[in-house]
Scaffold this active site. Structure first.
Site, PDB file in Angstrom:
ATOM      1  CG  HIS A   1      11.456  -0.989   9.248  1.00  0.00           C
ATOM      2  ND1 HIS A   1      11.007  -0.164  10.230  1.00  0.00           N
ATOM      3  CD2 HIS A   1      10.735  -0.672   8.157  1.00  0.00           C
ATOM      4  CE1 HIS A   1      10.054   0.627   9.746  1.00  0.00           C
ATOM      5  NE2 HIS A   1       9.863   0.328   8.489  1.00  0.00           N
TER       6      HIS A   1
ATOM      7  N   GLY B   1       6.519  -5.399  11.899  1.00  0.00           N
ATOM      8  CA  GLY B   1       5.838  -4.108  11.919  1.00  0.00           C
ATOM      9  C   GLY B   1       5.542  -3.644  10.507  1.00  0.00           C
ATOM     10  CG  HIS B   2       7.058  -1.965   6.365  1.00  0.00           C
ATOM     11  ND1 HIS B   2       6.576  -2.671   5.276  1.00  0.00           N
ATOM     12  CD2 HIS B   2       7.175  -0.680   5.950  1.00  0.00           C
ATOM     13  CE1 HIS B   2       6.404  -1.844   4.262  1.00  0.00           C
ATOM     14  NE2 HIS B   2       6.757  -0.629   4.638  1.00  0.00           N
TER      15      HIS B   2
ATOM     16  CD  GLU C   1       5.193   7.062   4.433  1.00  0.00           C
ATOM     17  OE1 GLU C   1       5.258   5.861   4.753  1.00  0.00           O
ATOM     18  OE2 GLU C   1       6.185   7.719   4.076  1.00  0.00           O
TER      19      GLU C   1
ATOM     20  CD  GLU D   1       5.690   5.291   0.024  1.00  0.00           C
ATOM     21  OE1 GLU D   1       4.989   5.437   1.040  1.00  0.00           O
ATOM     22  OE2 GLU D   1       6.759   4.665  -0.003  1.00  0.00           O
TER      23      GLU D   1
ATOM     24  CB  CYS E   1       6.492   2.226  -2.276  1.00  0.00           C
ATOM     25  SG  CYS E   1       8.244   2.490  -2.425  1.00  0.00           S
TER      26      CYS E   1
ATOM     27  CB  CYS F   1      10.915   2.997   0.202  1.00  0.00           C
ATOM     28  SG  CYS F   1       9.810   4.396   0.391  1.00  0.00           S
TER      29      CYS F   1
HETATM   30 ZN   LIG Z   1       8.342   4.469  -1.281  1.00  0.00          ZN
END
Ligand SMILES: [Zn+2]
Length: 645
Positions: free
Chosen positions: A136, A187-188, A316, A332, A334, A412
């Site tokens: 990350h 990766g994210h 997720e 989620e 987010c 997050c």
């Molecule tokens: Zn989140």
């Protein structure tokens, strides 16, 4: 292809809405101080974050280990981003000295070459840029850059922006196709959209080029991630990634070839938001087509009626078309924020209004449900059906919580909701050439410039009560307006004074010119409550109906209707009455009242099973907006009602 629409400056917009205004106020009054305590580990009964402490350790001002999850730094960056927007709105000026102080600390934690990440600086300096798949680092840098851009736009101060530029310059040197550069990518995803923002605020095209590189390199063969794993011989941060598949992080094929929403939903949305930006900046038709395909697949086959996405509690992620379970889902908060970001950019680049229908759906339902009306509790996961006693820890339901939580170890969502609400104006207004665009009907004021002259616009919306939106404009010259007609408003009218207007409608926008001086327009949208069914392929909703009014999805709560909501049925297209708002909730939104039937299995006593014997009992049901559920205590909740045949 169009260029990106222009953003209205944060400080030029004020939210005055009875519903959203109360949440925006909570962000500055409650959420920001609450989150500041959490970042400093000053909140009792809450898991430690070590967030500020980590920066002190990285700056060499405290000794010891750096603690918390690998991307813990992002909590502070998202907090700073919210603070920036509230300062711009004139509601958070008292946080500016605190923010300046913590920005100084971030600066002291930054290494001389621009590197900035407390985990790797303190705990693993030899591992920098060596585990992009799990580490990350680029994700964390992205949130830092977003915060720095927001803080610069809000205050005009350059210190944080300089920190971000130094870090982005380093990233641009480390990654790329040149000699000695790494051919990696995050990766994210997150850095890509942040670099676009940094380019737009600095005019430095190299940031845009790095963003484009990350998107274009992603999914290339041989896989960078698989090589990384092979080199280190396993997984470092997430041992449960043993059966990791590249599609999880949209790295199995290049994004421009992707055809559907796939993998981890937040990663997908952040990537797609950047792709839409880049499609516009580079006039890249192939990239835009990929965005359209992913958007269409997601909104037409994988999205909940509440604008929730990513139905799998495992990892997720998106699963497959029409797989939308109501009680075990993830959805989620987010991810729906990411959907808003993607849709906003798709509308900007195509000029089409309909993208905002899903943006609005996500905002009014899943995103707003992510926070309680007091502003100190949050949902990470957003089910459409809850039986509290079934939300059991250490089972397949571990992720579903029947009440909002104070905080999360992976936090997050709370700061993401805060920054979204604090920057809500960007989803309401925009400038498109000489035209002022209105996307959402949320009461607010804007003072800006359009077509070379000053415009003061006040929107008084009673959309959720009677579908009316009063738009009062004061301007030195005629002002061209573009107003989105939402998909749910089958019928609508617009009047200027006593006169009905007959405006042009183009790409879902009504185009109207407000005369110089003062003028009031009244938009009347048909938003009667109505029942909605799902495609038969959505097995979870077979024989069921959900209730909507405008963008709001309604739900039943135990508090108004008793428990065992699974017994409740309604007759097809049952007539609905509007009634007074529920006590203790915000926004003055009517409740909906309608007759229902409880279908009970009788004669079973304590037996688990027995002969089928049904009794029907008439009942009167009361539904509230889904976003406001669980604000009056714990209890059952239900969106999809069974329909009595
Ligand atoms: Zn989140």
């Amino acid at each position: 292809m169009r260029q990106e629409r222009e953003k209205i400056r944060w400080k030029d917009i004020r939210i005055t809405d009875s519903l959203f205004g109360s949440y925006v106020k909570r962000v500055s009054e409650k959420v920001i101080p609450h989150q500041w305590k959490i970042l400093n580990d000053q909140l009792e009964d809450s898991e430690k974050t070590y967030c500020i402490q980590n920066f002190r350790v990285a700056a060499g001002e405290l000794t010891g280990e750096r603690k918390g999850v690998v991307f813990q730094d992002t909590d502070l960056y998202k907090w700073l981003e919210s603070v920036a927007y509230t300062i711009a709105a004139g509601q958070g000026l008292e946080y500016e000295p605190l923010a300046d102080e913590v920005i100084d600390l971030i600066g002291r934690a930054q290494e001389p070459d621009g590197y900035l990440n407390t985990y790797f600086t303190v705990n693993a300096p030899h591992r920098k840029w060596k585990n992009l798949m799990e580490g990350h680092e680029l994700y964390t840098a992205g949130h830092m850059i977003e915060a720095a851009v927001a803080y610069y736009e809000a205050t005009g101060k350059t210190k944080f922006l300089d920190i971000a530029r130094k870090n982005a310059d380093l990233i641009g040197q480390v990654f790329g196709r040149g000699e000695g550069q790494k051919r990696g990518y995050p990766g994210h995803q997150e850095i890509e959209l942040a670099l676009v923002k940094l380019y737009r605020v600095t005019g430095e095209r190299r940031y845009l080029e790095t963003a484009r590189y990350f998107i274009e390199e992603r999914g290339s063969c041989p896989s960078y991630f698989e090589q990384e794993v092979a080199e280190r011989g396993g997984f470092e941060f997430f041992p449960d990634f043993q059966d990791y598949d590249l599609a999880y992080s949209q790295a199995d094929i290049p994004p421009v070839q992707q055809t559907k929403a796939e993998g981890h939903s937040v990663r997908d949305m952040y990537m797609c938001a950047a792709m839409a930006d880049l499609a516009g900046e580079y006039e890249d038709e192939a990239m835009l087509q990929a965005c359209r395909r992913i958007w269409d697949n997601m909104t037409q086959k994988q999205m909940y009626i509440t604008g929730g996405i990513g139905s799998s509690g495992f990892r997720e992620r998106f699963t497959t078309d029409y797989d939308l379970p109501n009680a075990t889902n993830y959805s989620e908060t987010c991810a729906s924020i990411g959907l808003m970001m993607f849709g906003q950019r798709m509308s900007a680049v195509t000029g089409e209004a309909f993208y905002y229908d899903s943006v609005e759906l996500a905002l009014y339902n899943t995103v707003l449900a992510g926070i309680n009306i007091e502003g100190d509790r949050y949902f990470y996961v957003n089910p459409l059906e809850v039986v509290p006693e079934f939300c059991t820890a250490h089972t397949y339901m571990n992720h579903v919580k029947p009440i909002r939580q104070k905080w999360f170890s992976i936090a997050c969502c709370p700061p993401n909701v805060a920054r979204t609400l604090a920057s809500l104006g960007q989803y309401i207004y925009a400038r498109d050439g000489e035209e002022l665009v209105i996307h959402q009907f949320i009461s607010s004021e804007v003072q800006t410039e359009a077509g070379g002259h000053n415009v003061e616009l006040r929107m008084d919306s009673t959309l959720m009560q009677d579908g009316k939106v009063k738009i009062s404009i004061r301007s030195e010259a005629d002002t061209k307006l573009k107003i989105r007609i939402p998909g749910y408003a089958v019928n609508w009218t617009i009047r200027a004074g006593e006169a009905d207007l007959d405006p042009v409608v183009e790409k879902g926008y009504l185009k109207v010119t407000a005369k110089a001086g003062e003028q009031t327009l009244v938009l009347d949208l048909d938003i009667h409550p109505h029942w909605v069914a799902a495609n038969d392929l959505v097995r979870a909703d077979a024989g069921k109906a959900a209730l909507m009014k405008g963008p709001f999805v309604y739900c039943l709560e135990e508090k108004d209707n008793g428990n065992l909501l699974s017994q409740v049925c309604v007759e097809a297209n049952q007539k609905i009455q509007e009634a007074a708002p529920a006590e203790g909730l915000v926004g003055e939104i009517p409740t909906l009242s309608y007759p229902g039937v409880r279908v009970k299995n009788v004669g079973l006593g304590d037996n688990l099973y027995g002969a089928l014997q049904i009794e029907k009992e008439k009942t009167q049901l009361t539904a509230i907006p889904y976003c406001l559920w669980n604000n009056r205590g714990e209890g059952e909740m239900l969106v999809w009602h069974r329909v009595l045949i």
